[in-house]
Design a protein around this motif. Structure first.
Motif, mmCIF file in Angstrom:
data_model
loop_
_atom_site.group_PDB
_atom_site.id
_atom_site.type_symbol
_atom_site.label_atom_id
_atom_site.label_comp_id
_atom_site.label_asym_id
_atom_site.label_seq_id
_atom_site.Cartn_x
_atom_site.Cartn_y
_atom_site.Cartn_z
ATOM 1 N N PHE A 126 11.880 -6.698 30.874
ATOM 2 C CA PHE A 126 11.321 -8.007 31.229
ATOM 3 C C PHE A 126 10.930 -8.727 29.950
ATOM 4 O O PHE A 126 10.316 -8.132 29.057
ATOM 5 N N VAL A 127 11.267 -10.024 29.864
ATOM 6 C CA VAL A 127 10.928 -10.843 28.704
ATOM 7 C C VAL A 127 10.307 -12.148 29.204
ATOM 8 O O VAL A 127 10.828 -12.781 30.124
ATOM 9 N N ARG A 128 9.193 -12.538 28.585
ATOM 10 C CA ARG A 128 8.552 -13.817 28.928
ATOM 11 C C ARG A 128 8.569 -14.733 27.708
ATOM 12 O O ARG A 128 8.329 -14.286 26.580
ATOM 13 N N PHE A 129 8.837 -16.014 27.951
ATOM 14 C CA PHE A 129 8.946 -16.982 26.866
ATOM 15 C C PHE A 129 8.584 -18.364 27.386
ATOM 16 O O PHE A 129 8.449 -18.586 28.595
ATOM 17 N N SER A 130 8.448 -19.311 26.481
ATOM 18 C CA SER A 130 8.032 -20.664 26.846
ATOM 19 C C SER A 130 9.203 -21.636 26.778
ATOM 20 O O SER A 130 10.231 -21.370 26.144
ATOM 21 N N LEU A 131 9.015 -22.779 27.407
ATOM 22 C CA LEU A 131 9.986 -23.867 27.310
ATOM 23 C C LEU A 131 10.098 -24.349 25.873
ATOM 24 O O LEU A 131 11.191 -24.731 25.422
ATOM 25 N N ASP A 132 8.995 -24.348 25.137
ATOM 26 C CA ASP A 132 9.030 -24.762 23.727
ATOM 27 C C ASP A 132 10.034 -23.921 22.942
ATOM 28 O O ASP A 132 10.813 -24.455 22.158
ATOM 29 N N TRP A 133 9.984 -22.592 23.145
ATOM 30 C CA TRP A 133 10.927 -21.727 22.426
ATOM 31 C C TRP A 133 12.353 -21.964 22.907
ATOM 32 O O TRP A 133 13.279 -22.081 22.096
ATOM 33 N N LEU A 134 12.528 -22.057 24.221
ATOM 34 C CA LEU A 134 13.876 -22.252 24.777
ATOM 35 C C LEU A 134 14.532 -23.507 24.221
ATOM 36 O O LEU A 134 15.728 -23.529 23.934
ATOM 37 N N SER A 135 13.738 -24.556 24.057
ATOM 38 C CA SER A 135 14.274 -25.860 23.645
ATOM 39 C C SER A 135 14.146 -26.132 22.147
ATOM 40 O O SER A 135 14.367 -27.259 21.709
ATOM 41 N N ASN A 136 13.755 -25.112 21.372
ATOM 42 C CA ASN A 136 13.524 -25.300 19.929
ATOM 43 C C ASN A 136 12.487 -26.374 19.658
ATOM 44 O O ASN A 136 12.583 -27.136 18.689
ATOM 45 N N GLY A 137 11.503 -26.479 20.549
ATOM 46 C CA GLY A 137 10.417 -27.417 20.340
ATOM 47 C C GLY A 137 10.688 -28.830 20.806
ATOM 48 O O GLY A 137 9.820 -29.708 20.677
ATOM 49 N N SER A 138 11.863 -29.076 21.378
ATOM 50 C CA SER A 138 12.193 -30.435 21.815
ATOM 51 C C SER A 138 11.668 -30.751 23.210
ATOM 52 O O SER A 138 11.710 -31.904 23.641
ATOM 53 N N ASP A 139 11.178 -29.749 23.919
ATOM 54 C CA ASP A 139 10.687 -29.960 25.277
ATOM 55 C C ASP A 139 9.475 -29.054 25.497
ATOM 56 O O ASP A 139 9.433 -27.923 24.995
ATOM 57 N N THR A 140 8.502 -29.552 26.233
ATOM 58 C CA THR A 140 7.277 -28.808 26.501
ATOM 59 C C THR A 140 6.930 -28.915 27.978
ATOM 60 O O THR A 140 7.069 -29.999 28.572
ATOM 61 N N PHE A 141 6.495 -27.811 28.553
ATOM 62 C CA PHE A 141 6.092 -27.834 29.959
ATOM 63 C C PHE A 141 4.810 -28.631 30.110
ATOM 64 O O PHE A 141 3.827 -28.403 29.401
ATOM 65 N N VAL A 142 4.823 -29.577 31.057
ATOM 66 C CA VAL A 142 3.659 -30.394 31.373
ATOM 67 C C VAL A 142 3.338 -30.187 32.848
ATOM 68 O O VAL A 142 4.227 -30.258 33.705
ATOM 69 N N GLU A 143 2.082 -29.911 33.143
ATOM 70 C CA GLU A 143 1.666 -29.709 34.537
ATOM 71 C C GLU A 143 2.089 -30.903 35.391
ATOM 72 O O GLU A 143 2.046 -32.055 34.948
ATOM 73 N N ASN A 144 2.475 -30.604 36.626
ATOM 74 C CA ASN A 144 2.919 -31.679 37.507
ATOM 75 C C ASN A 144 1.749 -32.532 37.991
ATOM 76 O O ASN A 144 0.628 -32.052 38.147
ATOM 77 N N LYS A 145 2.043 -33.799 38.205
ATOM 78 C CA LYS A 145 1.065 -34.697 38.811
ATOM 79 C C LYS A 145 1.236 -34.634 40.320
ATOM 80 O O LYS A 145 2.364 -34.603 40.809
ATOM 81 N N PRO A 146 0.149 -34.593 41.089
ATOM 82 C CA PRO A 146 0.280 -34.511 42.544
ATOM 83 C C PRO A 146 1.113 -35.659 43.094
ATOM 84 O O PRO A 146 0.953 -36.813 42.682
ATOM 85 N N ILE B 268 9.804 -12.984 17.977
ATOM 86 C CA ILE B 268 8.546 -12.790 18.694
ATOM 87 C C ILE B 268 8.514 -13.721 19.894
ATOM 88 O O ILE B 268 8.587 -14.950 19.742
ATOM 89 N N LEU B 269 8.421 -13.155 21.095
ATOM 90 C CA LEU B 269 8.249 -13.929 22.315
ATOM 91 C C LEU B 269 6.919 -13.551 22.953
ATOM 92 O O LEU B 269 6.149 -12.768 22.392
ATOM 93 N N LEU B 270 6.634 -14.094 24.112
ATOM 94 C CA LEU B 270 5.315 -13.879 24.712
ATOM 95 C C LEU B 270 5.151 -12.458 25.233
ATOM 96 O O LEU B 270 4.057 -11.896 25.186
ATOM 97 N N ALA B 271 6.219 -11.873 25.740
ATOM 98 C CA ALA B 271 6.162 -10.487 26.225
ATOM 99 C C ALA B 271 7.565 -9.902 26.220
ATOM 100 O O ALA B 271 8.557 -10.609 26.435
ATOM 101 N N ASN B 272 7.654 -8.619 25.969
ATOM 102 C CA ASN B 272 8.901 -7.861 26.059
ATOM 103 C C ASN B 272 8.522 -6.456 26.522
ATOM 104 O O ASN B 272 7.933 -5.688 25.769
ATOM 105 N N THR B 273 8.829 -6.144 27.778
ATOM 106 C CA THR B 273 8.352 -4.899 28.373
ATOM 107 C C THR B 273 9.515 -4.129 28.998
ATOM 108 O O THR B 273 10.299 -4.693 29.762
#
Length: 534
Positions: A504-524, A170-175
């Motif tokens: 088209f497939v959409r997924f997160s960094l969490d899934w790609l990294s097996n939970g070892s990495d998470t996307f964090v919004e950038n600081k200006p 299960i990923l975020l989208a598969n179209t």
């Protein structure tokens, strides 16, 4: 009298045998086929397991009355809201719109039974166990099933091998965007995807009308857009060539961050191996100023590139993504058919534009002798990294002067390459206020064109230790993009049933990294803070 009695007994015996032949299922074999595509949140009628029943055209009919199976292998049955079993007759490709619903059952642990009635034809008959995926399902969980038996003519037929290796993640989208035969075209190929300035997704695909081969052929580049993160897509729009017999394709996309324009670089009219310096394959630039909704008239920049290079016989920009440097210059890798001492070689060079894609200059420095389709990305230290298609291992090369000169190309030992196009893009950079430097690469991670995967490097391309498979089966070209929320999108060629379906497939960094990495919004950054104060 004795003779009459014998004849009467023979009649009843024959009659009993005849009835047995009518009711006994004429089944040759039952086998299972596992689907290994990803699936998306909220998707319905997602095939999990196909049950292939091979039947004889014996005396009487064979009717399937029930199917017994389990959700074995599924991570969490709460990720499924409903189960449906379909029949597609002799068609080995599932389409919920044309298949016949056999029956339904609610998800549960243990044995499940779906009752129905479906007459078997002589030969192969396909049944499909499908799931409706919950909108709140957890990314990374898997869906699976086992099939224990089918009941034919009210007689159970147990399945000895009740499961097959594999599952659906299960990923975020598969179209699915295109299949062969859509809109009268025999084939679709060559994916390119980008995120526009407004956050919408834009794809370009070769609509290859008459066959799957390259130019010269009737090929139209078609655009589709999505404004809901890839769940649904606009109707296809042809942006060049407009049905001409000689075609345009092999799209490479780039976003000009300085003005928000999208540029699509195309090869046109002549094939790469038919091209000559005097009558070359054309290079076209098509521009959109409204995030891919509409596109301008294609502009021919061929002479700007071939003119200074009389030994260049043919060239094209590798499909997928071009790249914009931090200084605003747009760059793209080209594959060039070049005459060296009377012999043709396919070599790599770079083209660049410093005025938003109006004029273009070809580099004089050769990046690779006997290369192929390639991509460029800028590293944090300002160097350029070119990733080069190669049989065996991917080849890399570095320029420390923005492409004026290049070092010696080398094998990237942890990137196998079956001689196929792939994408490389920047995901995050500490220069933009993110917590980590990340590069992404796609490639069929295999000795052949299969197992399209996404890899990540956190050391500016030195190593690629993080990898996830998108589709383990036959698969080839692919293109990557980053969405505004930090999730990732891949658009790729899937050869499960044909050459090719475009997914088209959409997924997160969490899934790609097996939970070892998470996307964090950038600081200006300091520069952005100063800009915001003005």
């Amino acid at each position: 009298m004795k003779k009459s009695l014998l004849l009467l007994c023979a009649f009843y015996l024959y009659g009993t045998t005849s009835i047995g032949q009518t009711n006994t299922p004429q089944i040759n074999s039952i086998s299972l086929i596992q689907t290994e595509l990803p699936t998306g949140l909220g998707d319905t009628d997602q095939r999990i397991l196909a049950v292939k029943v091979s039947a004889n055209s014996g005396i009487g009919s064979n009717t399937v009355n029930a199917m017994k199976f389990t959700m074995g292998g599924t991570t969490n049955i709460a990720n499924v809201t409903n189960i449906k079993v379909y029949s597609s007759g002799a068609n080995a490709v599932f389409n919920a719109a044309t298949a016949t619903l056999f029956g339904t059952v609610k998800p549960a642990t243990g044995n499940l039974v779906v009752n129905g009635s479906q007459t078997l034809a002589s030969g192969d008959n396909y049944f499909w166990i499908t799931y409706d995926v919950a909108a709140g399902a957890k990314e990374g969980n898997v869906l699976d099933a086992t099939c224990e038996s089918i009941v034919v003519n009210k007689i159970p037929n147990n399945i000895t091998i009740n499961s097959v290796a594999g599952n659906r993640v299960i990923l975020l989208a598969n179209t699915l965007l295109f299949s062969p035969g859509d809109a009268g075209s025999l084939n679709y190929r060559i994916p390119a995807i980008i995120t526009a300035a407004d956050g919408s997704l834009v794809t370009v695909t070769d609509k290859r009308w008459n066959h799957a081969g390259d130019l010269a052929a009737k090929i139209d580049p078609v655009v589709r857009r999505s404004t809901d993160k890839g769940k649904t897509w606009s109707e296809p729009l042809i942006i060049a060539n407009f049905g001409g017999p000689n075609g345009a394709g092999d799209a490479a996309l780039v976003l000009d961050h300085t003005n928000g324009n999208l540029l699509c670089i195309l090869s046109s009219e002549r094939g790469f191996f038919q091209s000559t310096n005097a009558v070359p394959a054309k290079v076209l630039i098509v521009r959109s100023t409204d995030n891919g909704i509409t596109w301008g008239t294609p502009v021919d920049v061929t002479n700007q590139i071939y003119g200074p290079n009389p030994k260049w016989k043919g060239l094209f920009v590798a499909s997928g993504r071009a790249h914009q440097l931090r200084d605003g210059k747009i760059v793209a890798a080209i594959a060039v058919r070049e005459d060296i001492d009377g012999k043709d070689h396919i070599n790599n060079y770079m083209i660049s534009s410093s005025d938003h894609g109006i004029t273009w200059t070809a580099s004089t420095a050769r990046v690779e002798l006997d290369g192929d389709e390639s991509k460029i990305v800028e590293l944090n230290n300002g160097d350029l990294l070119m990733s080069i298609r190669n049989k065996g291992l991917r080849r890399f090369n570095i320029s420390s002067d923005k492409g004026l000169t290049w070092k010696t190309a080398y094998n990237q030992s942890d990137l196998p390459d079956p001689n196929c196009d792939g994408d490389i893009i920047r995901y995050t950079s500490t220069l933009d206020g993110y917590n980590k430097n990340r590069l992404l690469h796609t490639i069929p991670f295999s000795a052949d064109r299969s197992n399209v995967s996404v890899l990540m490097s956190t050391d500016e391309g030195a190593t690629w230790p993080i990898r996830k498979t998108i589709f383990a089966g036959a698969s080839a070209y692919s293109s990557l993009t980053v969405l505004p929320d930090g999730t990732l999108g891949i658009y790729y060629e899937n050869g499960e049933n044909s050459i090719y379906q475009m997914y088209f497939v959409r997924f997160s960094l969490d899934w790609l990294s097996n939970g070892s990495d998470t996307f964090v919004e950038n600081k200006p950054t300091k520069k952005e803070k100063q800009k915001n104060r003005k």
